[in-house]
Design a protein around this motif. Structure first.
Motif, PDB file in Angstrom:
ATOM      1  N   MET A   1      71.898 -27.452 -81.923  1.00 37.83           N
ATOM      2  CA  MET A   1      72.573 -28.225 -80.878  1.00 37.83           C
ATOM      3  C   MET A   1      71.639 -28.504 -79.709  1.00 37.83           C
ATOM      4  O   MET A   1      71.741 -29.550 -79.056  1.00 37.83           O
ATOM      5  N   GLU A   2      70.719 -27.596 -79.433  1.00 36.43           N
ATOM      6  CA  GLU A   2      69.709 -27.871 -78.404  1.00 36.43           C
ATOM      7  C   GLU A   2      68.883 -29.092 -78.783  1.00 36.43           C
ATOM      8  O   GLU A   2      68.553 -29.928 -77.931  1.00 36.43           O
ATOM      9  N   ASN A   3      68.557 -29.209 -80.074  1.00 37.77           N
ATOM     10  CA  ASN A   3      67.814 -30.379 -80.555  1.00 37.77           C
ATOM     11  C   ASN A   3      68.649 -31.650 -80.449  1.00 37.77           C
ATOM     12  O   ASN A   3      68.147 -32.717 -80.056  1.00 37.77           O
ATOM     13  N   ILE A   4      69.931 -31.549 -80.792  1.00 37.76           N
ATOM     14  CA  ILE A   4      70.827 -32.704 -80.695  1.00 37.76           C
ATOM     15  C   ILE A   4      70.944 -33.177 -79.250  1.00 37.76           C
ATOM     16  O   ILE A   4      70.900 -34.372 -78.954  1.00 37.76           O
ATOM     17  N   TYR A   5      71.065 -32.225 -78.334  1.00 40.46           N
ATOM     18  CA  TYR A   5      71.180 -32.575 -76.916  1.00 40.46           C
ATOM     19  C   TYR A   5      69.888 -33.200 -76.396  1.00 40.46           C
ATOM     20  O   TYR A   5      69.924 -34.102 -75.557  1.00 40.46           O
ATOM     21  N   SER A   6      68.747 -32.731 -76.883  1.00 41.59           N
ATOM     22  CA  SER A   6      67.466 -33.330 -76.482  1.00 41.59           C
ATOM     23  C   SER A   6      67.412 -34.792 -76.919  1.00 41.59           C
ATOM     24  O   SER A   6      66.962 -35.661 -76.162  1.00 41.59           O
ATOM     25  N   LEU A   7      67.882 -35.059 -78.134  1.00 40.24           N
ATOM     26  CA  LEU A   7      67.918 -36.439 -78.615  1.00 40.24           C
ATOM     27  C   LEU A   7      68.881 -37.282 -77.775  1.00 40.24           C
ATOM     28  O   LEU A   7      68.578 -38.429 -77.432  1.00 40.24           O
ATOM     29  N   ALA A   8      70.036 -36.695 -77.430  1.00 45.14           N
ATOM     30  CA  ALA A   8      71.023 -37.421 -76.622  1.00 45.14           C
ATOM     31  C   ALA A   8      70.464 -37.745 -75.235  1.00 45.14           C
ATOM     32  O   ALA A   8      70.695 -38.837 -74.700  1.00 45.14           O
ATOM     33  N   LYS A   9      69.743 -36.799 -74.637  1.00 44.75           N
ATOM     34  CA  LYS A   9      69.124 -37.053 -73.335  1.00 44.75           C
ATOM     35  C   LYS A   9      68.101 -38.167 -73.434  1.00 44.75           C
ATOM     36  O   LYS A   9      68.021 -39.039 -72.556  1.00 44.75           O
ATOM     37  N   LYS A  10      67.309 -38.152 -74.501  1.00 45.92           N
ATOM     38  CA  LYS A  10      66.313 -39.200 -74.721  1.00 45.92           C
ATOM     39  C   LYS A  10      66.993 -40.554 -74.868  1.00 45.92           C
ATOM     40  O   LYS A  10      66.528 -41.572 -74.345  1.00 45.92           O
ATOM     41  N   TYR A  11      68.106 -40.555 -75.576  1.00 46.18           N
ATOM     42  CA  TYR A  11      68.895 -41.777 -75.758  1.00 46.18           C
ATOM     43  C   TYR A  11      69.300 -42.347 -74.399  1.00 46.18           C
ATOM     44  O   TYR A  11      69.185 -43.557 -74.156  1.00 46.18           O
ATOM     45  N   CYS A  12      69.764 -41.489 -73.507  1.00 51.75           N
ATOM     46  CA  CYS A  12      70.200 -41.936 -72.175  1.00 51.75           C
ATOM     47  C   CYS A  12      69.023 -42.386 -71.318  1.00 51.75           C
ATOM     48  O   CYS A  12      69.126 -43.370 -70.585  1.00 51.75           O
ATOM     49  N   GLU A  13      67.910 -41.650 -71.402  1.00 47.18           N
ATOM     50  CA  GLU A  13      66.734 -41.997 -70.604  1.00 47.18           C
ATOM     51  C   GLU A  13      66.216 -43.390 -70.967  1.00 47.18           C
ATOM     52  O   GLU A  13      65.796 -44.152 -70.098  1.00 47.18           O
ATOM     53  N   GLU A  14      66.250 -43.725 -72.251  1.00 47.28           N
ATOM     54  CA  GLU A  14      65.681 -44.993 -72.708  1.00 47.28           C
ATOM     55  C   GLU A  14      66.684 -46.141 -72.686  1.00 47.28           C
ATOM     56  O   GLU A  14      66.310 -47.292 -72.882  1.00 47.28           O
ATOM     57  N   PHE A  15      67.949 -45.833 -72.488  1.00 45.25           N
ATOM     58  CA  PHE A  15      68.999 -46.854 -72.503  1.00 45.25           C
ATOM     59  C   PHE A  15      68.719 -47.920 -71.425  1.00 45.25           C
ATOM     60  O   PHE A  15      68.367 -47.575 -70.303  1.00 45.25           O
TER      61      PHE A  15
END
Length: 331
Positions: free
Chosen positions: A166-180
């Protein structure tokens, strides 16, 4: 750009805060003036000194004085009298809901220029969630994530624990938001699936709130809420409202598969969302408790095929134990 309905409420809140500060300051000065004449005389003499000094500067005549030192001395005497009468030393200074931005909602620094104050961001999230029917969900932010609720036992299928996964999933989600909205290293769309109680809804709200902070127009709909709006639109009701949902920056459909099933509505409307947003280069996120096989059976292979196009959509499976049950058992 900030939504007009949210901005209207924010403007009202901050205008009221500023007026409340003015009213409170006036009331305190009136209280001091009516009850402590010696203190008011000292305040008046300070004000007269400032006005006389300004006049002398403008007229360029009169005796020069060290205004800064004299004002400092009078301020010290005012504070002493305030303390003598049982008031805080800063009693006559303006009071603010937020001392950082002085209830302006904006702060300025040399590096970033004018930016939103933290109080403004918090209020913005609160209002956005309330308007969209998710009161209290403004607390679902990445900073409040607690990975200790997830199991530390290794999951054989993935070779790591639910916590680490889940830490990995959240890292991907944060990246998704940063690049949005460009998402150069992530796809524009996400599809999350897995059993109930794995944290999908909290994660989706973290993404929603992070993008709301960026002034993105995000529409978050539970499956049932989406179905009701899709059905209304299908029968010619509230078509404009439904079209505005389809036109937003990001649409999030949470818990698909739990809504009533009317294949003449669910399937074509879901296909329309996926197809049109892919064609327009816009974003969507879908979550479901169904397996991929069950999802394809319920919503057709045609829709599943669109979601399987990895150019546009990242499919994320959530593993592990139901954290709601684990939290209950650990009480």
């Amino acid at each position: 750009m900030i939504r007009a309905d949210i901005k209207e409420k924010l403007d009202t809140i901050y205008a009221k805060r500023m007026q409340d500060s003015i009213d409170e300051n006036i009331a305190r000065k009136r209280e001091v003036s009516e009850n402590h004449k010696d203190l008011q005389e000292l305040i008046d003499s300070r004000q007269k000194l400032i006005m006389d000094s300004l006049y002398q500067c403008i007229s360029q005549n009169g005796t020069e004085i060290d205004l800064k030192s004299v004002i400092k001395e009078k301020n010290a005497k005012i504070r002493q009298l305030l303390a003598k009468y049982g008031y805080p030393e800063n009693y006559l200074e303006p009071t603010y809901y937020c001392s950082i931005c002085k209830d302006q909602g904006k702060i300025y620094d040399e590096q970033s220029g004018t930016r939103d104050c933290e109080c403004y961001i918090e209020e913005y999230l609160k209002i956005a969630n309330e308007i969209d029917g998710f009161k209290g969900y403004e607390l679902a932010i990445f900073e409040n994530s607690d990975f200790n609720v997830f199991s530390k036992e290794i999951i054989p299928a993935i070779g790591i624990s639910q916590k680490n996964y889940m830490e990995n999933i959240y890292s991907l989600a944060k990246k998704y938001c940063e690049e949005f909205p460009d998402n150069s290293s992530t796809t524009k769309n996400l599809f999350l699936y897995g059993g109930s109680g794995l944290g999908k809804t909290f994660l989706l709200n973290c993404i929603k709130n992070e993008l709301i902070k960026k002034k993105c127009n995000v529409k978050y709909l539970t499956a049932y809420n989406w179905f009701q709006k899709a059905k209304d639109s299908y029968f010619g009701n509230n078509v404009e409202e439904y079209n505005s949902i389809l036109d937003c920056d990001l649409i999030i459909l949470d818990d698909l598969g739990t809504e009533p099933q009317q294949n003449n509505i669910n399937i074509p409307q879901l296909f329309n969302i996926i197809n049109e947003r892919q064609n327009m280069g816009k974003h969507f996120i879908i979550s479901t408790n169904l397996t991929l096989t069950e999802f394809a059976a319920q919503y057709t292979e045609r829709i599943m095929s669109r979601l399987n196009d990895r150019r546009y959509t990242t499919i994320l499976k959530l593993f592990g134990n139901d954290i709601r049950k684990s939290m209950v058992n650990n009480r």
